[in-house]
Design a protein around this motif. Structure first.
Motif, PDB file in Angstrom:
ATOM      1  N   ASN A  19       0.487  -1.116   0.228  1.00  0.00           N
ATOM      2  CA  ASN A  19      -0.160   0.012   0.217  1.00  0.00           C
ATOM      3  C   ASN A  19       0.923   1.588   0.018  1.00  0.00           C
ATOM      4  OD1 ASN A  19      -2.378  -1.300   0.072  1.00  0.00           O
ATOM      5  ND2 ASN A  19      -2.514  -1.720   2.109  1.00  0.00           N
ATOM      6  N   LYS A  20       1.833   1.062   0.425  1.00  0.00           N
ATOM      7  CA  LYS A  20       2.734   2.458   0.493  1.00  0.00           C
ATOM      8  C   LYS A  20       3.328   2.558  -1.077  1.00  0.00           C
ATOM      9  CE  LYS A  20       7.227   4.062   2.502  1.00  0.00           C
ATOM     10  NZ  LYS A  20       8.513   2.997   3.284  1.00  0.00           N
ATOM     11  N   LEU A  21       3.355   1.474  -1.491  1.00  0.00           N
ATOM     12  CA  LEU A  21       3.877   1.798  -3.489  1.00  0.00           C
ATOM     13  C   LEU A  21       2.924   2.566  -4.261  1.00  0.00           C
ATOM     14  CD1 LEU A  21       5.601  -1.607  -3.497  1.00  0.00           C
ATOM     15  CD2 LEU A  21       6.575   0.705  -3.592  1.00  0.00           C
ATOM     16  N   ILE A  22       1.518   1.971  -3.497  1.00  0.00           N
ATOM     17  CA  ILE A  22       0.263   2.658  -4.025  1.00  0.00           C
ATOM     18  C   ILE A  22      -0.208   3.748  -3.754  1.00  0.00           C
ATOM     19  CG2 ILE A  22      -1.769   2.667  -4.164  1.00  0.00           C
ATOM     20  CD1 ILE A  22      -0.740  -0.486  -5.902  1.00  0.00           C
ATOM     21  N   ASP A  23      -0.039   4.084  -2.416  1.00  0.00           N
ATOM     22  CA  ASP A  23      -0.153   5.610  -2.213  1.00  0.00           C
ATOM     23  C   ASP A  23       1.326   6.552  -3.364  1.00  0.00           C
ATOM     24  OD1 ASP A  23      -1.769   5.045  -0.654  1.00  0.00           O
ATOM     25  OD2 ASP A  23      -0.315   5.110   1.196  1.00  0.00           O
ATOM     26  N   CYS A  56       0.098   7.239  -6.407  1.00  0.00           N
ATOM     27  CA  CYS A  56      -1.293   7.687  -6.829  1.00  0.00           C
ATOM     28  C   CYS A  56      -1.046   9.451  -6.501  1.00  0.00           C
ATOM     29  CB  CYS A  56      -2.467   8.034  -5.070  1.00  0.00           C
ATOM     30  SG  CYS A  56      -3.055   6.364  -5.047  1.00  0.00           S
ATOM     31  N   LYS A  57       0.379   9.610  -5.462  1.00  0.00           N
ATOM     32  CA  LYS A  57       0.728  11.191  -5.294  1.00  0.00           C
ATOM     33  C   LYS A  57       1.021  11.474  -6.818  1.00  0.00           C
ATOM     34  CE  LYS A  57       2.837  10.664  -0.871  1.00  0.00           C
ATOM     35  NZ  LYS A  57       4.011  10.436  -0.180  1.00  0.00           N
ATOM     36  N   ASN A  58       1.951  10.479  -7.194  1.00  0.00           N
ATOM     37  CA  ASN A  58       1.976  10.972  -9.012  1.00  0.00           C
ATOM     38  C   ASN A  58       0.776  11.014 -10.070  1.00  0.00           C
ATOM     39  OD1 ASN A  58       4.528  11.038  -8.417  1.00  0.00           O
ATOM     40  ND2 ASN A  58       5.160   8.794  -8.494  1.00  0.00           N
ATOM     41  N   GLY A  59       0.208  11.325  -9.263  1.00  0.00           N
ATOM     42  CA  GLY A  59      -1.975  11.535 -10.338  1.00  0.00           C
ATOM     43  C   GLY A  59      -2.219  10.751 -10.771  1.00  0.00           C
ATOM     44  N   THR A  60      -2.018   8.739 -10.186  1.00  0.00           N
ATOM     45  CA  THR A  60      -2.570   7.571 -10.917  1.00  0.00           C
ATOM     46  C   THR A  60      -3.653   7.529 -10.417  1.00  0.00           C
ATOM     47  OG1 THR A  60      -0.503   6.616 -11.802  1.00  0.00           O
ATOM     48  CG2 THR A  60      -3.258   5.749 -10.996  1.00  0.00           C
ATOM     49  N   THR A  61      -5.034   7.157 -10.748  1.00  0.00           N
ATOM     50  CA  THR A  61      -6.768   7.067 -10.302  1.00  0.00           C
ATOM     51  C   THR A  61      -6.381   6.022  -9.851  1.00  0.00           C
ATOM     52  OG1 THR A  61      -7.856   8.721 -11.510  1.00  0.00           O
ATOM     53  CG2 THR A  61      -9.312   7.649 -10.636  1.00  0.00           C
TER      54      THR A  61
END
Length: 102
Positions: free
Chosen positions: A51-55, A58-63
């Protein structure tokens, strides 16, 4: 993952399989990422790392559309939640507003 570079995905431990599949998925920098219970079967440490990778994504604009059954397995980047029960929408919540009210 360097130590596993010559290992078949089917031979990797479950947590490493999920990371390898995530890597394969994000290699082309998708605008939308749909994950269906990606942390199922992972322990707390593996879930945290995943989930840290997922976060970061998302910070880079991925929906992100993230399907999960356990709130403890959700990444912190989740902004809105739809709660389903027996195929019916029970609630639609804006998590960011709920957190700021606490």
């Amino acid at each position: 993952m360097d130590e596993y570079k010559n290992t078949l995905v089917s031979k990797l431990p479950l947590g490493k399989q999920r990371l390898a599949l995530l890597g394969r998925t994000i290699i082309k920098n998708p605008e939308l990422l749909i994950l269906d219970e990606p942390c199922q079967g992972l322990d707390k440490q593996q879930t945290f790392h995943f989930n840290k990778l997922i976060d970061e994504l998302c910070k880079n604009g991925t929906t992100l559309i993230y399907v999960g059954h356990f709130e403890s397995q959700l990444p912190s980047c989740i902004e809105k939640r739809i709660v389903l029960e027996n195929g019916e929408v029970q609630a639609i919540e804006n998590i960011l507003e709920a957190v700021s009210e606490i």
